[in-house]
Design a protein around this motif. Structure first.
Motif, PDB file in Angstrom:
ATOM      1  N   GLY A  10     -10.764  50.092  22.120  1.00  9.09           N
ATOM      2  CA  GLY A  10     -10.617  49.401  20.835  1.00  9.09           C
ATOM      3  C   GLY A  10      -9.546  48.345  20.851  1.00  9.09           C
ATOM      4  N   ALA A  11      -8.511  48.568  20.025  1.00 15.22           N
ATOM      5  CA  ALA A  11      -7.484  47.544  19.821  1.00 15.22           C
ATOM      6  C   ALA A  11      -6.806  47.152  21.128  1.00 15.22           C
ATOM      7  CB  ALA A  11      -6.444  48.069  18.838  1.00 15.22           C
ATOM      8  N   GLY A  12      -6.545  48.130  21.958  1.00 15.85           N
ATOM      9  CA  GLY A  12      -5.927  47.818  23.250  1.00 15.85           C
ATOM     10  C   GLY A  12      -4.460  47.456  23.150  1.00 15.85           C
ATOM     11  N   SER A  13      -3.763  47.995  22.143  1.00 21.75           N
ATOM     12  CA  SER A  13      -2.352  47.605  22.012  1.00 21.75           C
ATOM     13  C   SER A  13      -1.504  48.167  23.156  1.00 21.75           C
ATOM     14  CB  SER A  13      -1.786  48.037  20.647  1.00 21.75           C
ATOM     15  OG  SER A  13      -1.676  49.437  20.562  1.00 21.75           O
ATOM     16  N   ASN A  14      -1.866  49.329  23.684  1.00 24.60           N
ATOM     17  CA  ASN A  14      -1.127  49.838  24.856  1.00 24.60           C
ATOM     18  C   ASN A  14      -1.410  48.966  26.080  1.00 24.60           C
ATOM     19  OD1 ASN A  14       0.490  52.400  24.460  1.00 24.60           O
ATOM     20  ND2 ASN A  14      -1.390  52.912  23.333  1.00 24.60           N
ATOM     21  N   MET A  15      -2.659  48.554  26.233  1.00 25.82           N
ATOM     22  CA  MET A  15      -2.995  47.643  27.336  1.00 25.82           C
ATOM     23  C   MET A  15      -2.165  46.369  27.222  1.00 25.82           C
ATOM     24  SD  MET A  15      -4.904  44.641  27.643  1.00 25.82           S
ATOM     25  CE  MET A  15      -6.013  44.708  26.237  1.00 25.82           C
ATOM     26  N   ALA A  91      -6.162  53.593  28.439  1.00 30.77           N
ATOM     27  CA  ALA A  91      -5.285  53.184  27.336  1.00 30.77           C
ATOM     28  C   ALA A  91      -6.113  53.161  26.052  1.00 30.77           C
ATOM     29  CB  ALA A  91      -4.675  51.814  27.633  1.00 30.77           C
ATOM     30  N   GLY A  92      -6.160  54.328  25.388  1.00 26.05           N
ATOM     31  CA  GLY A  92      -7.014  54.425  24.206  1.00 26.05           C
ATOM     32  C   GLY A  92      -8.478  54.407  24.599  1.00 26.05           C
ATOM     33  N   PHE A  93      -8.789  54.998  25.743  1.00 33.35           N
ATOM     34  CA  PHE A  93     -10.179  55.067  26.218  1.00 33.35           C
ATOM     35  C   PHE A  93     -10.764  56.375  25.704  1.00 33.35           C
ATOM     36  CE2 PHE A  93     -13.461  55.745  29.573  1.00 33.35           C
ATOM     37  CZ  PHE A  93     -14.174  54.568  29.376  1.00 33.35           C
ATOM     38  N   MET A  94     -11.686  56.251  24.743  1.00 36.06           N
ATOM     39  CA  MET A  94     -12.102  57.423  23.974  1.00 36.06           C
ATOM     40  C   MET A  94     -13.419  58.009  24.474  1.00 36.06           C
ATOM     41  SD  MET A  94      -9.487  57.506  22.073  1.00 36.06           S
ATOM     42  CE  MET A  94      -9.774  58.613  20.704  1.00 36.06           C
ATOM     43  N   ARG A  95     -13.546  58.121  25.771  1.00 41.48           N
ATOM     44  CA  ARG A  95     -14.739  58.764  26.323  1.00 41.48           C
ATOM     45  C   ARG A  95     -14.326  59.850  27.301  1.00 41.48           C
ATOM     46  NH1 ARG A  95     -19.909  57.128  26.231  1.00 41.48           N
ATOM     47  NH2 ARG A  95     -20.316  57.959  28.290  1.00 41.48           N
ATOM     48  N   ASN A 111      -3.446  58.720  31.809  1.00 38.18           N
ATOM     49  CA  ASN A 111      -3.875  58.580  30.410  1.00 38.18           C
ATOM     50  C   ASN A 111      -2.658  58.692  29.508  1.00 38.18           C
ATOM     51  OD1 ASN A 111      -5.688  58.593  28.133  1.00 38.18           O
ATOM     52  ND2 ASN A 111      -5.386  60.796  27.971  1.00 38.18           N
ATOM     53  N   ILE A 112      -2.767  58.091  28.319  1.00 40.55           N
ATOM     54  CA  ILE A 112      -1.757  58.351  27.288  1.00 40.55           C
ATOM     55  C   ILE A 112      -2.459  59.056  26.135  1.00 40.55           C
ATOM     56  CG2 ILE A 112      -1.981  56.091  26.119  1.00 40.55           C
ATOM     57  CD1 ILE A 112       1.182  56.304  25.828  1.00 40.55           C
ATOM     58  N   HIS A 113      -1.833  60.133  25.666  1.00 44.89           N
ATOM     59  CA  HIS A 113      -2.433  60.944  24.609  1.00 44.89           C
ATOM     60  C   HIS A 113      -1.434  61.042  23.455  1.00 44.89           C
ATOM     61  CE1 HIS A 113      -4.949  63.981  22.772  1.00 44.89           C
ATOM     62  NE2 HIS A 113      -3.852  64.673  22.540  1.00 44.89           N
ATOM     63  N   PRO A 114      -1.908  60.861  22.209  1.00 45.50           N
ATOM     64  CA  PRO A 114      -0.985  60.799  21.082  1.00 45.50           C
ATOM     65  C   PRO A 114      -0.557  62.160  20.535  1.00 45.50           C
ATOM     66  CG  PRO A 114      -3.186  60.295  20.320  1.00 45.50           C
ATOM     67  CD  PRO A 114      -3.303  60.536  21.801  1.00 45.50           C
ATOM     68  N   SER A 115      -0.017  63.004  21.387  1.00 48.91           N
ATOM     69  CA  SER A 115       0.616  64.254  20.932  1.00 48.91           C
ATOM     70  C   SER A 115       1.579  64.688  22.020  1.00 48.91           C
ATOM     71  CB  SER A 115      -0.414  65.368  20.707  1.00 48.91           C
ATOM     72  OG  SER A 115      -0.799  65.938  21.946  1.00 48.91           O
ATOM     73  N   GLN A 177       6.386  53.957  20.052  1.00 47.16           N
ATOM     74  CA  GLN A 177       6.984  54.585  21.241  1.00 47.16           C
ATOM     75  C   GLN A 177       6.046  54.524  22.440  1.00 47.16           C
ATOM     76  OE1 GLN A 177      10.165  55.520  21.394  1.00 47.16           O
ATOM     77  NE2 GLN A 177      10.208  54.631  19.344  1.00 47.16           N
ATOM     78  N   GLU A 178       4.728  54.640  22.174  1.00 46.01           N
ATOM     79  CA  GLU A 178       3.770  54.534  23.282  1.00 46.01           C
ATOM     80  C   GLU A 178       3.939  53.200  24.006  1.00 46.01           C
ATOM     81  OE1 GLU A 178      -0.355  55.592  22.528  1.00 46.01           O
ATOM     82  OE2 GLU A 178       0.226  56.737  20.763  1.00 46.01           O
ATOM     83  N   HIS A 179       4.144  52.148  23.198  1.00 42.42           N
ATOM     84  CA  HIS A 179       4.241  50.799  23.791  1.00 42.42           C
ATOM     85  C   HIS A 179       5.466  50.651  24.690  1.00 42.42           C
ATOM     86  CE1 HIS A 179       1.685  49.185  20.217  1.00 42.42           C
ATOM     87  NE2 HIS A 179       0.977  49.858  21.106  1.00 42.42           N
TER      88      HIS A 179
HETATM   89  C1  GAR Z   1      -3.236  55.358  21.142  1.00 44.27           C
HETATM   90  O1  GAR Z   1      -2.500  55.984  20.139  1.00 44.27           O
HETATM   91  C2  GAR Z   1      -3.525  56.339  22.257  1.00 44.27           C
HETATM   92  O2  GAR Z   1      -2.509  57.279  22.488  1.00 44.27           O
HETATM   93  C3  GAR Z   1      -4.758  57.028  21.721  1.00 44.27           C
HETATM   94  O3  GAR Z   1      -5.508  56.013  21.104  1.00 44.27           O
HETATM   95  C4  GAR Z   1      -4.635  54.998  20.648  1.00 44.27           C
HETATM   96  C5  GAR Z   1      -5.139  53.706  21.240  1.00 44.27           C
HETATM   97  O4  GAR Z   1      -4.474  52.621  20.732  1.00 44.27           O
HETATM   98  N1  GAR Z   1      -5.481  57.670  22.774  1.00 44.27           N
HETATM   99  C6  GAR Z   1      -6.213  58.760  22.602  1.00 44.27           C
HETATM  100  O5  GAR Z   1      -6.353  59.306  21.539  1.00 44.27           O
HETATM  101  C7  GAR Z   1      -6.857  59.274  23.871  1.00 44.27           C
HETATM  102  N2  GAR Z   1      -7.381  60.579  23.667  1.00 44.27           N
HETATM  103  P1  GAR Z   1      -4.596  51.211  21.473  1.00 44.27           P
HETATM  104  O6  GAR Z   1      -6.079  50.927  21.702  1.00 44.27           O
HETATM  105  O7  GAR Z   1      -4.030  50.240  20.463  1.00 44.27           O
HETATM  106  O8  GAR Z   1      -3.820  51.272  22.753  1.00 44.27           O
END
Ligand code: GAR
Length: 207
Positions: A10-15, A91-95, A111-115, A177-179
């Protein structure tokens, strides 16, 4: 050059945070590393436009065009392999990825996971943390293994859960913080992998 391939949904802000850190910290000169490609399974992922604008190869592989998860993952792996990646970054890859895909990139897939793992694997992590009365929440960078959100932890960032927080307000605090954390963790991984490949081969054991 060590190629990094980043997968987004999606947004890819971490990317974008990783791309900006690579530019600002000159990873190409200092680490011999670059973000070589960004791939999404959603053609409308906003992050693809950002990547293209940065001169990074950006590819959409629409998962709906494939008959099975395995067929999609095989095509995804072929696209990734064309970059000969040192590191594959979710990075926010939801598959959910198939075990074969995960095994192919063992040790170089993160991977980064939001917990704060191991708490709250899966989805809706922020609402679940609020509902559970957690005082702290955060995000975790981990190696990807065949078990969902369960691979070895590489780094964590902690934020407070504040009175009146909604899932959205908590998500925004965590995302900030993820960023900061994810670019740092990516670079640390590259350096660790480089150190491993530079290490002299182990002598054969006696017997
Ligand atoms: C981030 O919060 C990431 O941790 C989460 O999706 C968001 C993606 O944001 N990832 C998951 O939930 C993975 N299971 P981004 O597209 O703006 O980086």
């Amino acid at each position: 050059m060590k190629n990094i391939v980043i997968l987004i949904s999606g947004a890819g802000s971490n990317m974008a945070a990783i791309v900006r850190a690579a530019q600002q910290e000159d990873w190409a000169q200092r680490d011999g590393a670059r973000v070589a490609a960004v791939i999404s399974h959603r053609p409308d992922a906003a992050g693809l436009a950002f990547a293209r604008a940065q001169g990074i190869a950006a590819l959409a592989l629409d998962h709906r065009a494939y008959a099975s998860r395995a067929a999609f993952d095989a095509e995804l792996a072929a696209a990734i392999d064309r970059q000969q990646p040192a590191l594959v970054v979710l990075a926010g890859f939801m598959r959910i990825l198939t075990p074969g895909f995960v095994a192919r990139y063992a040790g170089r897939l993160i991977n980064i996971h939001p917990s704060l793992l191991p708490a709250f694997t899966g989805r809706h992590t922020h609402q679940r943390a609020i509902d559970a009365g957690c005082r702290f929440a955060g995000a975790t960078v981990h190696q990807v293994t065949a078990d969902l959100d369960a691979g070895p932890i590489l780094d964590q960032a902690v934020v407070p859960v504040l009175p009146g927080d909604t899932a959205d307000s908590l998500a925004a605090r965590v995302l900030t913080q993820e960023h900061l954390m994810y670019p740092r963790a990516v670079r640390a991984c590259l350096q660790r992998l480089a150190a491993l490949s530079d290490a002299p081969p182990k002598p054969p054991t006696a017997g």
